[in-house]
Design an enzyme around this catalytic site. Structure first.
Site, short mmCIF file in Angstrom:
data_model
loop_
_atom_site.label_atom_id
_atom_site.label_comp_id
_atom_site.label_asym_id
_atom_site.label_seq_id
_atom_site.Cartn_x
_atom_site.Cartn_y
_atom_site.Cartn_z
CB CYS A 224 -33.00 -52.25 -28.76
SG CYS A 224 -31.50 -52.09 -28.10
C1 UDX Z 1 -35.54 -50.83 -25.92
C2 UDX Z 1 -36.20 -51.84 -24.77
O1 UDX Z 1 -37.25 -50.81 -24.22
C3 UDX Z 1 -35.19 -51.94 -23.78
O2 UDX Z 1 -35.90 -53.13 -22.89
C4 UDX Z 1 -33.99 -52.89 -24.60
O3 UDX Z 1 -33.01 -53.33 -23.78
C5 UDX Z 1 -33.48 -52.01 -25.79
O4 UDX Z 1 -34.54 -51.66 -26.59
P1 UDX Z 1 -34.79 -48.28 -25.96
O5 UDX Z 1 -34.20 -48.60 -27.38
O6 UDX Z 1 -33.82 -47.47 -25.18
O7 UDX Z 1 -34.96 -49.69 -25.29
O8 UDX Z 1 -36.05 -47.36 -26.30
P2 UDX Z 1 -37.75 -47.63 -25.81
O9 UDX Z 1 -37.90 -46.76 -24.59
O10 UDX Z 1 -38.00 -48.87 -25.94
O11 UDX Z 1 -38.21 -46.95 -27.20
C6 UDX Z 1 -38.01 -47.53 -28.45
C7 UDX Z 1 -38.84 -46.67 -29.65
O12 UDX Z 1 -40.22 -47.01 -29.43
C8 UDX Z 1 -38.74 -45.15 -29.38
O13 UDX Z 1 -38.68 -44.68 -30.71
C9 UDX Z 1 -40.05 -44.56 -29.06
O14 UDX Z 1 -40.25 -43.38 -29.13
C10 UDX Z 1 -40.93 -45.65 -29.34
N1 UDX Z 1 -42.14 -45.95 -28.48
C11 UDX Z 1 -42.12 -46.20 -27.39
C12 UDX Z 1 -43.47 -45.59 -29.10
O15 UDX Z 1 -43.57 -44.89 -30.26
N2 UDX Z 1 -44.52 -45.56 -28.23
C13 UDX Z 1 -44.36 -46.10 -27.09
O16 UDX Z 1 -45.47 -46.28 -26.48
C14 UDX Z 1 -43.24 -46.59 -26.57
#
Ligand code: UDX
Length: 435
Positions: free
Chosen positions: A268
């Site tokens: 996403c």
């Molecule tokens: C995301 C959105 O959070 C969600 O609301 C939407 O519907 C779909 O996209 P998702 O892709 O499941 O969800 O993962 P998310 O938990 O948001 O993490 C995305 C990426 O960001 C991961 O690679 C994670 O490791 C990274 N991340 C997240 C960080 O590097 N640091 C953070 O503080 C949070």
């Protein structure tokens, strides 16, 4: 109210399973026959905590999997479209699956007396519902919107690895459409399903924009802290963890999404940031900040590679362990995972790669085949390793101990998530974000 769901990926299958398990009469459809029959037999085609239990409960209660959209259009008052909108080469989204789902609905609507609400949950750029999907529905069905059917935009915010709990307890419900009886009906459906969740009713294009704004803001927070993290790493003794924890106490900032790391991945955030950039450009707006968010994220992988080189020296023929392949813990999803890009780059530089992940090995084998080695245990992953890089913060990696390190040829650890920062292990430790 009978509910139909077209597209049984993360969003559609989680939604279908939760509704079915709550006794809502639900029909699920997926055009992939193999996937469909797996789901019918209670086996989700991907790993997601609590999904299998919820799906099986749903199959015993309200959920039925069908291969017939005609029946769905005839019998369901609500038809959710939850198919994918993958990324094209220029960052734009590919609407072909949403278009064909809506075409199918329109075709069958033509011969039906039912007046359903068609609900678009798939992520689409502003204007898509009214300018692209509505004309398809009207031309295929020969019916009148607002009279014979409703078209509502209802973006989804669930996170992978939390899909079931986010579906049961969403933070908000966004409904975009015209203020008419169809809007009232779907509002009632959600009020009934989620008693205490705020419902925001707006028009279709604003609802579409809310989804992109939400995800690009999350991406902005991550790129921001990654930029700060890289600065911290060059200040002897500075620690991005303390910086993030402290600024997070300011209620105007908040502590979530401030974990510095190797950059955001997944199906996403990268796709949505690219799509909103592409969309802004098409409007003649130069999205300076969003461009920077993407650039910082692209750079973060290079930063990890530079840190590995500083730690391990030349990479040629070096035996490097990569811990974590999934784009985050508790999923087997490797789409746009930083690990995969890292491995591709390390291979180009002549390194020998051994990988470990509790769930995502099978998906990774489809990409790298025999080009890398796959370890079944942490012991196997670390044996004779000359450098270990932690990418995905699976809990078990925080339990690495002296015995594990003894298996390594060189005790060099590059920790992009700082999960070993408080351990007293004897190692050459290179955490991202700590100077
Ligand atoms: C995301 C959105 O959070 C969600 O609301 C939407 O519907 C779909 O996209 P998702 O892709 O499941 O969800 O993962 P998310 O938990 O948001 O993490 C995305 C990426 O960001 C991961 O690679 C994670 O490791 C990274 N991340 C997240 C960080 O590097 N640091 C953070 O503080 C949070």
């Amino acid at each position: 109210m009978k509910v139909g769901i077209i597209g049984l990926g993360f969003v559609g299958l989680s939604f279908a399973s939760v509704l079915g398990s709550k006794n809502y009469s639900t029909l699920g459809f997926d055009s992939d026959k193999k996937k469909s029959s797996q789901i019918k037999n209670g086996k989700p085609p991907f790993y997601e905590p609590y999904l299998e239990e919820t799906l099986n409960q749903a199959l015993r209660k309200g959920l039925e999997i069908t291969d017939n959209i005609a029946t769905m259009v005839k019998s369901c008052q609500l038809i959710f479209v939850t198919v994918g909108t993958p990324q094209g080469n220029d960052g734009s989204i590919d609407l072909s699956m949403v278009k064909s789902a809506v075409e199918e609905i329109g075709k069958h609507l033509k011969y039906s007396k039912n007046k359903p609400i068609i609900v678009i949950k798939s992520t689409v750029v502003p204007g898509t519902a009214l300018d692209v999907l509505l004309p398809i529905l009207v031309s295929k069905s020969r019916k009148k919107p607002g009279k014979d059917f409703g078209l509502i935009t209802n973006p989804e915010f669930l996170r992978e690895s939390m899909a079931i709990s986010d579906t049961v307890n969403p933070h908000a419900i966004v409904l975009g459409g015209t203020k008419d009886r169809f809007m009232n009906a779907i509002k009632k459906f959600y009020e009934n399903l989620h008693k205490n969740t705020p419902i925001i009713a707006t028009n279709n294009q604003t609802a579409e924009m809310i989804k992109y704004t939400n995800n690009s803001f999350l991406a902005t927070k991550i790129s921001f802290i990654n930029q700060i993290s890289n600065i911290c790493q060059l200040i002897p003794g500075a620690n991005v963890e303390d910086v993030a924890r402290t600024i997070g106490l300011d209620p105007r900032i908040g502590h979530l999404f401030l974990n510095a790391g190797p950059g955001y991945g997944g199906s996403c955030l990268p796709k949505d940031v690219a799509a909103i950039i592409n969309f802004s450009n098409s409007l003649g707006i130069n999205p300076l900040l969003l461009n920077a968010v993407k650039q910082v994220n692209d750079y973060q992988l290079k930063h990890v590679i530079l840190t590995i080189k500083r730690a391990a020296g030349t990479l040629k023929k070096k035996r490097i362990t990569v811990l974590g392949l999934a784009f985050k813990p508790d999923t087997d999803d490797i789409r746009d995972s930083v690990s995969i890009k890292l491995i591709q780059s390390l291979l180009k530089q002549g390194a020998k790669i051994i990988v470990h992940d509790p769930k995502a090995i099978e998906n990774t084998k489809n990409i790298f085949k025999e080009k890398i080695s796959y370890a079944e245990s942490l012991d196997d992953a670390l044996r004779k390793s000359q450098c270990c890089v932690i990418i995905t913060p699976w809990k078990e990696y925080s339990k690495i101990n002296e015995r594990h390190l003894q298996l390594m040829e060189k005790r060099i650890i590059v920790d992009t998530r700082r999960i070993l920062n408080n351990s007293k292990l004897k190692m050459n430790y290179y955490p991202i974000g700590i100077g």
